[in-house]
Design an enzyme around this catalytic site. Structure first.
Site, short mmCIF file in Angstrom:
data_model
loop_
_atom_site.label_atom_id
_atom_site.label_comp_id
_atom_site.label_asym_id
_atom_site.label_seq_id
_atom_site.Cartn_x
_atom_site.Cartn_y
_atom_site.Cartn_z
N CYS A 335 4.98 4.85 4.15
CA CYS A 335 3.58 4.09 3.71
C CYS A 335 2.66 4.08 4.62
O CYS A 335 2.27 2.75 4.99
CB CYS A 335 3.92 2.68 2.88
SG CYS A 335 4.98 2.92 1.40
N TYR A 364 10.76 15.37 22.36
CA TYR A 364 10.18 14.13 21.90
C TYR A 364 10.23 13.99 20.34
O TYR A 364 9.02 13.68 19.82
CB TYR A 364 8.87 13.93 22.54
CG TYR A 364 8.72 14.25 23.99
CD1 TYR A 364 9.32 13.00 24.85
CD2 TYR A 364 8.47 15.28 24.69
CE1 TYR A 364 9.23 13.06 25.87
CE2 TYR A 364 8.75 15.35 25.98
CZ TYR A 364 8.95 14.26 26.70
OH TYR A 364 9.19 14.24 28.00
#
Length: 413
Positions: A335, A364
């Site tokens: 969200c 990463y």
């Protein structure tokens, strides 16, 4: 992405839940061999930057091929040692080392510390004194060079938090005799990450070498020079042009031709980024007013780079159908509007249930993952010549909550 046959990724997806990370053993081995061959004949110590991908299986692969570790935390040290990387091939970097970490690293016998502040140097002296040992250290100098990379991964400019100026480093060496438990005999510089231009390296290394010569002329022995990492990789095929490893090695050889000590390299991204992908499944296609959203089950908590750096990653549907191109905003379930992998990305039309592969995710990616929105960490698998092994199983919701508890006892503050 020939190291990741769609049929293999699909077969794995049928066995484990998406999203999952997949890493190619062959691709990592090839990068290690390429680097070792480029520097053959030199006294070079390759120390893999653990922060790029800290999975134990990846670290074990490094250990099996003679690669050491560049660490920035106690946890990374413990991972490296558990994976079989000898302490004498570990260098401890980072601006925020605390006494507990330094003490543990001294006890383990790490090769050296890359020191980034006067306060840290004094702390290293005190901890080494309390343990009755002598710590080997290098000063990380900030050469004030623009790496011409993203601002958030630039580390060698004067305004960055890393290292000290050459003027300050000069004072450290002048006062080195007062450090009876620290042997200050090394230099270190790392100017940034994802660098695609050889010139910033040339300028930074020339400044390091000029300073090394100055120190030697002043009577200071320099046993090692750590030139960091930062070599860029291909995220955008046809656009990103990485530095040829032979050209980089030639620059290093030429710049440090008179240096007779040990050179250290700290590659991270270059070794693993292109050796990894994130496999995700389409949940649905949502038709907006003027955009089409391809909602997938991977999210920013799984791969943060697009949200954090506006990073571009190749996204390839694996359905194999002959479909017309559609411009999608590829988004995850979290969200946040920032939970977006691509905007207006043209790709063959997809349907719910289709698998997609996000490239360049070996560095990463999983190492920066989180459980935001209470989403369990994804699985990781290792691929090697038609076979795979799960090297981290998908976290369960129960495991995610295992460290939490309701108040059992209250204590006075």
């Amino acid at each position: 992405m020939s190291n990741f046959p769609p049929a293999e990724l699909d077969a794995i997806a049928r066995q484990i839940q998406t999203p999952y990370y997949a890493y190619s053993v062959q691709a990592i081995r090839a990068r290690i061999a390429s680097l070792q061959n480029a520097f053959r004949g030199l006294d070079v110590r390759i120390c893999y930057a653990v922060k790029a991908n800290s999975n134990l299986a990846i670290l074990q692969l490094m250990a099996l091929h003679g690669v050491g570790a560049d660490i920035v935390s106690l946890g990374e040290m413990q991972r490296s040692l558990k994976a079989g990387i000898p302490a004498e091939r570990i260098v401890f970097s980072g601006v925020g080392k605390i006494a507990e970490e330094i003490d543990a690293a001294l006890a383990a016998g790490v090769w050296r510390f890359n020191v980034e502040s006067a306060d840290e140097l004094q702390l290293l002296q005190r901890v080494a004194c309390s343990r009755g040992v002598c710590a080997r250290a290098a000063v990380r100098i900030n050469p004030d060079v623009d790496a011409r990379t993203h601002a958030k991964i630039s580390t060698g400019k004067a305004e960055n938090k890393f290292g000290v100026s050459i003027d300050e480093a000069r004072r450290w060496f002048a006062d080195a005799a007062s450090l009876d438990h620290v042997q200050l005999d090394g230099l270190h510089a790392h100017i940034g990450s994802q660098i695609l231009d050889l010139e910033p390296f040339r300028l930074a290394l020339q400044r390091v070498e000029a300073f090394r010569r100055e120190l030697v002329e002043a009577g200071h022995a320099i046993a090692s020079v750590d030139i960091g990492g930062g070599l860029g990789v291909v995220y955008r095929p046809g656009i990103d042009t990485p530095i040829e490893i032979a050209d980089y090695a030639a620059l290093v050889r030429d710049t440090f031709a008179e240096f007779k000590g040990t050179l250290a390299l700290e590659p991270g991204r270059w070794l693993v980024a292109e050796a990894g992908v994130l496999v995700t499944r389409a949940i649905r296609v949502k038709h907006g007013t003027d955009r089409q959203f391809l909602v997938v089950d991977a999210a920013m908590n799984d791969l943060l780079r697009p949200s954090l750096y506006d990073a571009w990653h190749q996204i390839v549907p694996l359905h194999g159908r002959d479909e017309p191109d559609v411009a999608y905003d590829v988004v995850g379930p979290v969200c946040e509007t920032g939970d977006t992998f691509a905007q207006g990305r043209a790709m063959p039309r997809c349907e719910a249930g289709d698998l997609l592969m996000i490239g360049g995710a070996g560095a990463y990616g999983a190492s920066m993952g989180s459980t935001y929105n209470s989403r369990p960490l994804p699985a990781e698998v290792l691929l090697d010549d038609g076979r795979y092994a799960v090297i981290r199983r998908r976290q369960t919701i129960a495991e995610m909550m295992a460290g939490e508890q309701f108040p059992q006892a209250w204590h006075e503050t």
